[in-house]
Design a protein around this motif. Structure first.
Motif, PDB file in Angstrom:
ATOM      1  N   LYS A  15      26.435  -9.146  31.829  1.00  0.00           N
ATOM      2  CA  LYS A  15      26.920  -8.022  31.019  1.00  0.00           C
ATOM      3  C   LYS A  15      28.116  -8.444  30.162  1.00  0.00           C
ATOM      4  CE  LYS A  15      27.138  -3.032  31.616  1.00  0.00           C
ATOM      5  NZ  LYS A  15      25.796  -2.821  31.052  1.00  0.00           N
ATOM      6  N   SER A  68      26.964 -10.934  27.418  1.00  0.00           N
ATOM      7  CA  SER A  68      26.107 -10.366  26.380  1.00  0.00           C
ATOM      8  C   SER A  68      26.900  -9.894  25.162  1.00  0.00           C
ATOM      9  CB  SER A  68      25.298  -9.197  26.946  1.00  0.00           C
ATOM     10  OG  SER A  68      26.147  -8.124  27.333  1.00  0.00           O
ATOM     11  N   SER A  91      23.151 -13.743  22.983  1.00  0.00           N
ATOM     12  CA  SER A  91      21.934 -12.951  23.134  1.00  0.00           C
ATOM     13  C   SER A  91      21.375 -13.135  24.537  1.00  0.00           C
ATOM     14  CB  SER A  91      20.892 -13.388  22.103  1.00  0.00           C
ATOM     15  OG  SER A  91      20.463 -14.721  22.376  1.00  0.00           O
ATOM     16  N   SER A  92      20.467 -12.244  24.922  1.00  0.00           N
ATOM     17  CA  SER A  92      19.849 -12.343  26.247  1.00  0.00           C
ATOM     18  C   SER A  92      19.073 -13.648  26.396  1.00  0.00           C
ATOM     19  CB  SER A  92      18.909 -11.153  26.481  1.00  0.00           C
ATOM     20  OG  SER A  92      19.633  -9.941  26.444  1.00  0.00           O
ATOM     21  N   TYR A 129      18.341  -8.369  29.265  1.00  0.00           N
ATOM     22  CA  TYR A 129      18.496  -7.424  28.156  1.00  0.00           C
ATOM     23  C   TYR A 129      18.828  -6.030  28.690  1.00  0.00           C
ATOM     24  CZ  TYR A 129      17.666  -5.170  23.658  1.00  0.00           C
ATOM     25  OH  TYR A 129      17.819  -4.458  22.491  1.00  0.00           O
ATOM     26  N   ALA A 153      22.398  -5.773  29.776  1.00  0.00           N
ATOM     27  CA  ALA A 153      23.322  -5.704  28.642  1.00  0.00           C
ATOM     28  C   ALA A 153      23.422  -4.298  28.059  1.00  0.00           C
ATOM     29  CB  ALA A 153      22.895  -6.692  27.555  1.00  0.00           C
ATOM     30  N   HIS A 154      22.357  -3.484  28.217  1.00  0.00           N
ATOM     31  CA  HIS A 154      22.316  -2.205  27.512  1.00  0.00           C
ATOM     32  C   HIS A 154      22.226  -0.972  28.406  1.00  0.00           C
ATOM     33  CE1 HIS A 154      21.014  -5.172  24.474  1.00  0.00           C
ATOM     34  NE2 HIS A 154      21.610  -4.365  23.626  1.00  0.00           N
ATOM     35  N   THR A 174      17.263   7.966  30.372  1.00  0.00           N
ATOM     36  CA  THR A 174      17.057   7.008  29.274  1.00  0.00           C
ATOM     37  C   THR A 174      15.912   7.450  28.377  1.00  0.00           C
ATOM     38  OG1 THR A 174      15.570   5.631  30.601  1.00  0.00           O
ATOM     39  CG2 THR A 174      17.902   5.099  30.666  1.00  0.00           C
ATOM     40  N   ALA A 220      17.918   5.172  24.575  1.00  0.00           N
ATOM     41  CA  ALA A 220      17.790   4.001  25.445  1.00  0.00           C
ATOM     42  C   ALA A 220      16.451   3.944  26.173  1.00  0.00           C
ATOM     43  CB  ALA A 220      18.933   3.991  26.468  1.00  0.00           C
ATOM     44  N   VAL A 258      14.808   0.476  26.278  1.00  0.00           N
ATOM     45  CA  VAL A 258      15.502  -0.454  27.181  1.00  0.00           C
ATOM     46  C   VAL A 258      15.135  -0.143  28.631  1.00  0.00           C
ATOM     47  CG1 VAL A 258      17.736  -1.381  27.889  1.00  0.00           C
ATOM     48  CG2 VAL A 258      17.399  -0.638  25.534  1.00  0.00           C
TER      49      VAL A 258
END
Length: 270
Positions: free
Chosen positions: A16, A19, A23-24, A74, A77-78, A129, A134, A137
């Motif tokens: 986290k 990131s 990038s992932s 990914y 990270a989000h 989400t 989101a 994601v």
């Protein structure tokens, strides 16, 4: 396994934090490259045999696990750390389902109950989400669990064919590193400052310690106990998310996490 769970939680923290700069795909590349070096160099010095009669299966497993790890990083990270980790830990549910589809295994009533419980948990966890921007994601995080469960089928088959544990992990790391190098080359290599290098080092070290501790737990301990204790990663990730980012999950999300954890424990006992 408690040590492994804690360091897997810390790995998520470094993903986290990293990131913000990488990038992932770059994070996956550096994480697996460290794995290649830590496994490959000792094996080379010991004169271990790298050639394998199961190369096709290794490639299949490596591609599945690499894609799963990419989606997982990914999602971390989000999404809130606990949410991303829990979605990835749906893999035992998917492993049970895929065992029915590919291996024609029959599920016991307990396993069916576990899958139903896990499905309810996934719906509850994804609901926030799906109601926001989101949603994609969240689905990517769920797909990471699906692909992880699928890759475990290949691991089980490779173990049945007599492949040593180190070679199974090595080929995954090698394939993921090569795939990551190709993907990052298309994206463009990003320069790393001291902070980013520290995050990458932390990612590699925590992942390696976690992997070694997990391997030790499964080797010398009760496999069912180890599998159940692995869900402490979800607990540690929840606590770390609260401490570091003040991530407050609503009651429905916490209930969903508990349902998914119980589902995974039951599914592993099928």
């Amino acid at each position: 396994m408690v040590v492994a769970a804690f360091f897997f939680g810390l790995m998520g923290v470094f993903v986290k934090l990293g990131s913000a700069s990488l990038s992932s795909s770059a994070l996956v590349f550096w994480r697996t490259l460290i794995g290649v070096l830590l496994l490959g160099i000792p094996a080379l010095l010991k004169g271990q045999r790298f050639a394998t009669p199961c190369l096709r299966r290794h490639i299949q497993r490596g591609l599945l696990a690499y894609t799963s790890l990419l989606l997982y990083f990914y999602a971390i990270a989000h999404l809130p750390l606990a949410t991303a980790v829990t979605l990835n830990y749906t893999s035992p549910m998917f492993l049970a389902l895929l065992s029915v589809v590919f291996l024609r295994e029959k599920l016991s009533p307990r396993a069916l109950f576990a899958l139903a419980l896990g499905f309810v948990g996934v719906v509850l966890l994804l609901r926030p989400t799906l109601a926001s921007d989101a949603w994609l994601v969240g689905l990517m995080g769920l797909c990471s669990g699906l692909l992880a469960g699928w890759s475990y089928l290949h691991v089980r088959e490779l173990a049945r064919l007599g492949e040593p544990e180190w070679r199974i992990v090595f080929y995954f790391a090698l394939i993921a590193t090569l795939g990551g190098a190709v993907l990052v080359s298309f994206e463009g290599w990003q320069p790393m400052d001291g902070y980013t290098m520290l995050m990458v080092a932390g990612l590699g070290i925590t992942a390696t310690i976690a992997q070694l501790a997990m391997t030790r737990a499964y080797k010398v301990g009760n496999k069912l106990v180890a599998a159940n204790l692995s869900y402490l990663t979800v607990v540690f990730s929840t606590l770390l998310g609260v401490l570091l980012w003040d991530e407050s999950l609503p009651g429905a999300s916490l209930s969903a996490i508990i349902l998914i954890v119980i589902s995974g424990m039951l599914a592993s006992r099928r």
